[in-house]
Design an enzyme around this catalytic site. Structure first.
Site, PDB file in Angstrom:
ATOM      1  N   GLN A  43       0.776  -1.409  -0.109  1.00 21.00           N
ATOM      2  CA  GLN A  43       0.022  -0.171  -0.036  1.00 21.00           C
ATOM      3  C   GLN A  43       0.769   1.155   0.011  1.00 21.00           C
ATOM      4  OE1 GLN A  43      -1.829   0.705   3.713  1.00 21.00           O
ATOM      5  NE2 GLN A  43      -3.482   1.956   3.017  1.00 21.00           N
ATOM      6  N   SER A  95       0.704   6.690   2.176  1.00 22.33           N
ATOM      7  CA  SER A  95       1.064   7.691   2.906  1.00 22.33           C
ATOM      8  C   SER A  95       2.315   8.443   2.562  1.00 22.33           C
ATOM      9  CB  SER A  95       1.587   7.322   4.104  1.00 22.33           C
ATOM     10  OG  SER A  95       0.688   6.594   4.953  1.00 22.33           O
ATOM     11  N   SER A 136       4.099  -0.679   3.794  1.00 17.50           N
ATOM     12  CA  SER A 136       4.552  -2.054   4.752  1.00 17.50           C
ATOM     13  C   SER A 136       5.106  -2.922   3.612  1.00 17.50           C
ATOM     14  CB  SER A 136       3.279  -2.586   5.193  1.00 17.50           C
ATOM     15  OG  SER A 136       3.015  -1.826   6.387  1.00 17.50           O
ATOM     16  N   GLU A 185     -10.349  -1.672   6.067  1.00 13.38           N
ATOM     17  CA  GLU A 185      -8.991  -1.720   6.816  1.00 13.38           C
ATOM     18  C   GLU A 185      -9.245  -1.609   8.242  1.00 13.38           C
ATOM     19  OE1 GLU A 185      -6.394   1.372   5.508  1.00 13.38           O
ATOM     20  OE2 GLU A 185      -4.738   0.265   6.295  1.00 13.38           O
ATOM     21  N   ASN A 195      -5.886   6.020  15.890  1.00 12.33           N
ATOM     22  CA  ASN A 195      -7.007   5.947  17.026  1.00 12.33           C
ATOM     23  C   ASN A 195      -7.689   7.293  17.416  1.00 12.33           C
ATOM     24  OD1 ASN A 195      -6.547   3.565  16.526  1.00 12.33           O
ATOM     25  ND2 ASN A 195      -6.591   2.782  18.872  1.00 12.33           N
ATOM     26  N   GLU A 196      -6.842   8.409  17.326  1.00 11.20           N
ATOM     27  CA  GLU A 196      -7.296   9.749  17.629  1.00 11.20           C
ATOM     28  C   GLU A 196      -8.310  10.166  16.404  1.00 11.20           C
ATOM     29  OE1 GLU A 196      -4.060   8.822  17.743  1.00 11.20           O
ATOM     30  OE2 GLU A 196      -4.155   8.893  19.880  1.00 11.20           O
TER      31      GLU A 196
HETATM   32  C1  LIG Z   1       3.651  -0.236  10.940  1.00 11.91           C
HETATM   33  C2  LIG Z   1       2.891   0.773  10.311  1.00 11.91           C
HETATM   34  C3  LIG Z   1       2.719   0.480   8.903  1.00 11.91           C
HETATM   35  C4  LIG Z   1       2.275   1.164   8.009  1.00 11.91           C
HETATM   36  N1  LIG Z   1       2.049   0.866   6.701  1.00 11.91           N
HETATM   37  C5  LIG Z   1       1.585   1.684   5.676  1.00 11.91           C
HETATM   38  C6  LIG Z   1       1.439   1.242   4.415  1.00 11.91           C
HETATM   39  O1  LIG Z   1       1.634  -0.190   4.017  1.00 11.91           O
HETATM   40  N2  LIG Z   1       1.065   1.924   3.680  1.00 11.91           N
HETATM   41  C7  LIG Z   1       0.850   3.461   3.811  1.00 11.91           C
HETATM   42  O2  LIG Z   1       0.388   4.083   2.877  1.00 11.91           O
HETATM   43  N3  LIG Z   1       0.900   3.701   4.995  1.00 11.91           N
HETATM   44  C8  LIG Z   1       1.174   2.971   6.084  1.00 11.91           C
HETATM   45  N4  LIG Z   1       1.458   3.218   7.278  1.00 11.91           N
HETATM   46  C9  LIG Z   1       1.170   4.836   7.610  1.00 11.91           C
HETATM   47  C10 LIG Z   1       0.202   5.260   8.524  1.00 11.91           C
HETATM   48  O3  LIG Z   1      -0.997   5.109   7.609  1.00 11.91           O
HETATM   49  C11 LIG Z   1       0.196   6.651   9.228  1.00 11.91           C
HETATM   50  O4  LIG Z   1       1.232   6.327   9.802  1.00 11.91           O
HETATM   51  C12 LIG Z   1      -1.104   6.983   9.710  1.00 11.91           C
HETATM   52  O5  LIG Z   1      -1.733   7.546   8.560  1.00 11.91           O
HETATM   53  C13 LIG Z   1      -0.632   8.132  10.441  1.00 11.91           C
HETATM   54  O6  LIG Z   1       0.021   9.068   9.847  1.00 11.91           O
HETATM   55  P1  LIG Z   1       1.356  10.098  10.454  1.00 11.91           P
HETATM   56  O7  LIG Z   1       2.398   8.658  10.966  1.00 11.91           O
HETATM   57  O8  LIG Z   1       2.003  10.639   9.551  1.00 11.91           O
HETATM   58  O9  LIG Z   1       1.080  10.594  11.798  1.00 11.91           O
HETATM   59  P2  LIG Z   1       0.277  12.182  11.812  1.00 11.91           P
HETATM   60  O10 LIG Z   1      -0.660  12.118  10.957  1.00 11.91           O
HETATM   61  O11 LIG Z   1       1.447  13.291  11.623  1.00 11.91           O
HETATM   62  O12 LIG Z   1      -0.383  12.319  13.033  1.00 11.91           O
HETATM   63  C14 LIG Z   1       0.537  12.503  14.537  1.00 11.91           C
HETATM   64  C15 LIG Z   1      -0.314  12.517  15.728  1.00 11.91           C
HETATM   65  O13 LIG Z   1      -1.455  13.443  15.279  1.00 11.91           O
HETATM   66  C16 LIG Z   1      -2.650  12.814  15.549  1.00 11.91           C
HETATM   67  N5  LIG Z   1      -3.652  13.691  14.935  1.00 11.91           N
HETATM   68  C17 LIG Z   1      -3.427  14.202  13.564  1.00 11.91           C
HETATM   69  N6  LIG Z   1      -4.555  14.612  13.159  1.00 11.91           N
HETATM   70  C18 LIG Z   1      -5.363  14.644  14.127  1.00 11.91           C
HETATM   71  C19 LIG Z   1      -6.796  15.252  14.353  1.00 11.91           C
HETATM   72  N7  LIG Z   1      -7.399  15.776  13.300  1.00 11.91           N
HETATM   73  N8  LIG Z   1      -7.350  15.108  15.624  1.00 11.91           N
HETATM   74  C20 LIG Z   1      -6.652  14.525  16.481  1.00 11.91           C
HETATM   75  N9  LIG Z   1      -5.472  14.170  16.422  1.00 11.91           N
HETATM   76  C21 LIG Z   1      -4.903  14.026  15.407  1.00 11.91           C
HETATM   77  C22 LIG Z   1      -2.384  11.749  15.237  1.00 11.91           C
HETATM   78  O14 LIG Z   1      -3.527  10.709  15.780  1.00 11.91           O
HETATM   79  C23 LIG Z   1      -1.109  11.228  15.899  1.00 11.91           C
HETATM   80  O15 LIG Z   1      -1.090  10.884  17.309  1.00 11.91           O
HETATM   81  C24 LIG Z   1       2.017   2.715   8.372  1.00 11.91           C
HETATM   82  C25 LIG Z   1       2.343   3.030   9.472  1.00 11.91           C
HETATM   83  C26 LIG Z   1       2.822   1.972  10.520  1.00 11.91           C
HETATM   84  C27 LIG Z   1       3.008   2.509  11.969  1.00 11.91           C
END
Ligand SMILES: Cc1cc2nc3c(=O)[nH]c(=O)nc-3n(C[C@H](O)[C@H](O)[C@H](O)COP(=O)(O)OP(=O)(O)OC[C@H]3O[C@@H](n4cnc5c(N)ncnc54)[C@H](O)[C@@H]3O)c2cc1C
Lengths: 338, 375
Positions: free
Chosen positions: B124, B127, B159, B242, B356-357
């Protein structure tokens, strides 16, 4: 009464903070994890130069201690900077050696000499010591780099060979199941000394945990203010704010328990107080790690980004030197007996 | 209302017998390593040989047309047997449902069979460094050229993309359109010219995800899913998969709760009632998730935003269950082993598939109808 660090104690903490920040500690931690201990050992010597290990060694044996408040101040900074090595183990070993080998009528001459040889080296940073105190501390941390490995088994204290290291969640921690060798001391006094050493290890580890949690909170607050999603810093979202506020609440009530334990060092209440501090520090630091990870999102889940150094350590230390359950049990036992 | 599972018992027995005879012992190396990836791919082939890799799919694509109930039962048996993690999961759980809804018959015929057999493993690629929770902020582009599109930009956290064969993701095809418009959903090869992959170590160092740099990667029209410019709608129509049951079925947690119970029997101090309560809670919650799953498949209407409730529940259950195991292990909890591997994996659950947020915002606003936040 003034239940806060005095100016000199604060200055000591700040000095260590500067020392550790200037020494490129994360690099030393990564090298340590990769099996290259030299930068970590150099850091160890600088810490000794600043007086850290002498805090656990009595003046009579070449140290400046015991100074438990200064000691928790130091371990707080060691935690904040994720310093590597058997730190709590070494100060606990100093207590063990001093208890069994220090001045006293019924002392075994041979052991007194043994202790008198090691204690000044510990104070001066020339000796890295690891020890196992089963059942709560069954493995000797980083025994492979230690100059001396000790194991207590019931009434017996033995010198030990490092044994094979096992992989920990925190790669900077190499846990070894030591292979016991020559008996150094026997008798009920060993048990009592081991209990005192355990108390020191618990106190040091608790202070380290509070420092680990602090640093995680600091970097996460910084990250939440900088990371933008939906056109604003993620720290603007209440869900994120509340997470971080909760972490602060936990840490703010763990630290006084650890300081309180430092003040009761040597009194009959100390084991209970150290356990109360360790249980609270384990929970608060671990909660800080969970939230640090959650608020960083995916980048926090990577090895290469430095918060991982603290996130992993928080979980490992959470159950090192006794789990929170062990310490709660000790608190209750001390409140319901005697 | 009933909970009569007798109709699926023959299927359950067949699956159980097959797994008992075939689940590799010792288990293959971690799915998140190169050698583990290869071993898990071989396992997918073996599963597919017994038509057990995608039981709920139509037979023509390698499935058995299993009902949702049969699928749940399959999953229960699968995890109870201690069978390997699914290296094909992101293709099967995320891309396939999108294709079933928006793909052309040609795409289904071409993409699904090799996905079912493990011959093609999908990553996928949604991101980006600047687009995590705020997926619509994505900046990678798709530029129209003769017969297809050229992809450019950076994707991240993909991933198992370091070892996978193909990727699927969203690309901005109309930079003039609004944030959620002008996006195109495309499939692309990871071996192609112009693709650079950098493995990223997860928190235990295993190369579980990768960063992808795309430089003029050509994608023919036939590899665009849905209409160009409609990518957001295409992606969101199945994003619920998902968060719903498919990504993390009840079977996984039922099996983990059973293993936790066994660990408790073996290691626990019976006087430690706090740990006892947490073991009981893990079992109770796994059972709740199972029953909720039966409820979900019994309903006829689309679960929609309610999928977010599920995602919060399973991901938090998974963390709590593994924390309990580590606590039962005491000083051994930090040591390498199955429980630690499961714990590390569980920690990511509250982050991926929508944090989860974000899920709590969705539940509060779209399920409970609370006033929307201005973001
Ligand atoms: C093990 C793992 C596997 C993954 N695999 C894939 C994959 O295969 N393909 C892919 O495309 N992506 C993948 N991801 C990425 C995943 O989809 C993102 O990590 C996720 O969408 C969160 O984005 P971020 O990490 O940039 O955090 P951010 O969006 O930067 O968030 C940072 C913090 O802010 C909080 N936050 C953000 N917006 C809000 C809001 N509006 N209200 C309250 N809180 C908020 C979040 O909850 C979090 O706590 C993977 C992530 C992990 C950890």
């Amino acid at each position: 009464m003034k239940f806060v660090l005095d100016a000199e104690q604060r200055l000591f903490g700040e000095t260590l903070d500067k020392l550790l920040a200037g020494a490129g500690t994360p690099g030393a931690v990564r090298a340590w994890s990769a099996g290259e201990p030299e930068p970590g050992l150099a850091l160890w010597r600088s810490l000794a130069g600043a007086g850290v290990f002498a805090l656990a060694v009595p003046e009579s044996a070449g140290g400046a201690g015991p100074l438990p408040v200064e000691l928790v101040t130091a371990f707080h900074e060691l935690g904040r900077h994720a310093a590597p090595g058997p730190l709590a183990e070494t100060v606990a070993a100093a207590v063990l050696l001093d208890r069994l080998g220090g001045p006293g009528e019924d002392r075994d001459r041979g052991f007194t000499e043994f202790a008198a040889g090691w204690l000044p080296r510990i104070a001066g940073g020339a000796a890295v010591v690891s020890l196992a105190l089963p059942p709560a501390v069954p493995y000797a941390l980083d025994a492979g780099v230690a100059d001396l490995v000790l194991v207590v088994d019931g009434d017996e204290l033995r010198e030990a060979a490092p044994g094979t290291p096992m992989t920990s969640l925190d790669p900077a921690r190499r846990l070894c199941r030591p292979a016991p060798g020559a008996v150094l001391a026997t008798g009920p006094e060993v048990r009592r000394a081991a209990a005192a050493a355990y108390g020191m290890g618990v106190l040091a580890c608790a202070a380290q945990l509070v420092g680990v949690g602090r640093r995680l909170l600091e970097v996460t607050v910084e990250y939440a203010a900088a990371r933008r999603q939906f056109g604003r810093p993620v720290g603007e979202f209440q869900a994120v704010k509340h997470h971080l506020a909760d972490v602060l609440v936990g840490l703010e009530y763990a630290r006084p328990l650890v300081h309180g334990a430092a003040l009761s060092y040597g009194s009959p209440d100390f084991p209970r107080d150290a356990s109360a501090g360790k249980a609270a520090a384990s929970e608060a630091a671990y909660a800080a790690a969970r939230i640090a990870l959650q608020v960083h999102g995916a980048i926090g889940y990577t090895d290469e980004y430095d918060p991982s150094l603290w996130i992993r350590k928080a979980r490992a230390l959470h159950s090192a030197w006794g789990s929170p359950a062990d310490h709660r049990a000790r608190v209750i036992a001390s409140l319901t007996t005697g | 209302m009933d909970l009569d599972l007798s109709s699926v018992e023959p299927f359950r027995a067949e699956v159980r017998d097959w797994l008992r005879a075939h689940v590799p012992d010792p288990p293959p190396p971690s799915l998140e390593t190169e050698e583990g990836f290869t071993a898990h791919r071989a396992w997918e082939r073996e599963l597919a040989g017994a038509r057990l890799s995608v039981v709920s799919w139509p037979a023509r694509y390698g499935g058995r047309d299993a009902t949702p109930l049969e699928w749940l039962v399959f999953e229960e048996e699968y995890y109870a047997a201690g069978a390997p993690g699914r290296v094909s999961q992101n293709g099967i759980n995320l891309l396939a449902p999108t294709l079933f809804r928006h793909g052309t018959p040609e795409q289904l015929d071409r993409v699904l069979p090799p996905m079912a057999s493990g011959e093609e493993i999908w990553a996928q690629a949604w991101s980006e460094p600047g687009a995590g929770s705020d997926l619509a902020a994505l900046r990678a582009t798709a530029t129209r050229v003769d017969g297809g599109w050229l992809l450019n930009g950076q994707k991240t956290w993909s991933s198992r993309a370091a070892f996978a064969d193909r990727g699927f993701g969203l690309f901005r095809s109309d930079p003039e359109a609004g944030r959620h418009r002008g996006l195109t959903y495309a499939m692309f090869p990871l071996e192609a010219e112009g693709v650079t992959r950098r493995p990223i170590g997860r928190i235990d160092g295993k190369p579980a995800f990768a960063e992808l740099f795309l430089d003029d990667v050509f994608v023919p029209d036939r590899d665009v899913i849905g209409a160009p410019g409609e990518g957001w709608k295409v992606a969101m129509s199945t994003a619920g998969n998902e968060r719903g049951l498919t990504l993390r079925s009840p079977g996984r947690f039922l099996a983990a709760a059973d293993r936790l119970l066994a660990l408790w029997r073996e290691r626990a101090d019976p006087a430690d009632t706090a740990l006892r309560d947490r073991v009981a809670d893990a079992w109770i919650k796994a059972r709740a998730y199972r029953l909720k799953g039966f409820e979900t498949i019994s309903r006829t209407e689309d679960v929609g935003a309610e999928a977010s409730i599920n995602k919060i529940f399973w991901s938090e259950l998974d963390v709590a269950l593994h924390e309990t195991a580590l606590d039962l292990l005491g000083p051994d909890g930090e040591l390498d082993g199955d429980w630690l591997e499961g714990y590390v994996f569980s920690l990511a659950g509250p982050i991926y598939a929508g944090t989860n947020e974000i899920q709590r915002n969705v539940v509060a606003e779209r399920v409970l109808g609370l006033p929307r936040d201005r973001s």
